[in-house]
Design an enzyme around this catalytic site. Structure first.
Site: not given
Ligand code: PGA
Length: 255
Positions: A11, A99, A101, A177
């Site tokens: 990220k 993704h 996000e 997350g």
């Molecule tokens: P995370 O993120 O392992 O921190 O939950 C996974 C992702 O967003 O691909």
């Protein structure tokens, strides 16, 4: 035989120096391991900025690099964007597309993601296509319909020979997350559903050849039980991919 894959999504984390250090630490841990990884792929997805600086380490290690995103436009006046052709020219072979996000914070629609998928495929970049439902959808028990729509609208227009180059990552948004990993049973149920849909749309051979990764709070404690499920071929890891020892442990769990 489908590939077993562990991919780390950095990220928007790490300076160039910190990224080099993490990759170097991983390389050292991997080179101390003598197992032959023929059906296993390890992927690091750092920011665009890191991709070239990590190339040299990647060339002498067993991990390959992925972009976290690509533009939905081919080229031109799109300030701040990076095209699939640019990534291909830097020998990048994978890109995360869709993704959650990107979908939520940058308003990427299924239609826009379809363009990204097409541009990736046209440039010989394998998409790691993310799908997954938000919490309210799961609470309404409509997560299968939700995920199927994402697949239908962004992916299932591809021809059979093309979709074989796609990796699917099921990432329930409520698990990303949050520390709340989906249970192996919850994840397996969705993975089986996705594979069945690929089989119905294409063929049993193609469904069997496609890798489906789970993502959402995967950590060294949860990885093993997820990987023991029949339809879970690996993981897309966020937070735990920023700690060399944790990510290494998850990589070893897939073997
Ligand atoms: P995370 O993120 O392992 O921190 O939950 C996974 C992702 O967003 O691909």
């Amino acid at each position: 035989m489908r590939q077993r894959i562990v991919a780390g999504n950095w990220k928007m984390n790490l300076t160039v120096k910190e990224g080099l250090k993490l990759a170097e630490d991983l390389q050292k841990l991997l080179s101390s391991n003598t197992i032959y990884y023929s059906d296993t792929t390890f992927i690091l997805a750092p920011s665009f900025l890191h991709l070239l600086s990590l190339k040299e380490i990647s060339d002498r290690s067993v991990f390959v690099l992925a972009a976290q995103n690509i533009s939905d436009k081919e080229k031109g006046a799109f300030t701040g964007e990076v095209s699939a052709a640019m990534l291909a020219s830097a020998e990048i072979k994978y890109a995360i597309i869709g993704h959650s996000e990107r979908r939520l914070l940058f308003h990427e629609s299924n239609e826009m993601l379809k363009s990204k998928i097409n541009l990736a495929i046209a440039n010989q970049i394998s998409p790691i296509f993310c799908c997954g439902e938000p919490l309210d959808v799961r609470e309404n028990n409509t997560e299968m319909d939700f995920v199927l729509r994402q697949l239908d609208e962004s992916l299932f227009h591809l021809e059979e020979a093309q979709i074989k180059n796609v990796i699917i990552a099921y990432e329930p948004i409520w698990a990303i997350g949050t520390g709340q990993t989906a249970t192996p049973e919850q994840a397996e149920e969705m993975h089986r559903f996705i594979r069945t849909k690929v089989e119905q749309k294409y063929s049993p051979e193609t469904a069997e050849a496609i890798s489906i990764l789970y993502g959402g709070s995967v950590n060294p404690k949860t990885a093993n039980s997820l990987f023991s499920q029949q339809n879970i071929d690996g993981a897309l890891v966020g937070g735990a991919s920023l700690v060399a020892e944790d990510f290494f442990k998850i990589m070893m769990d897939i073997i």
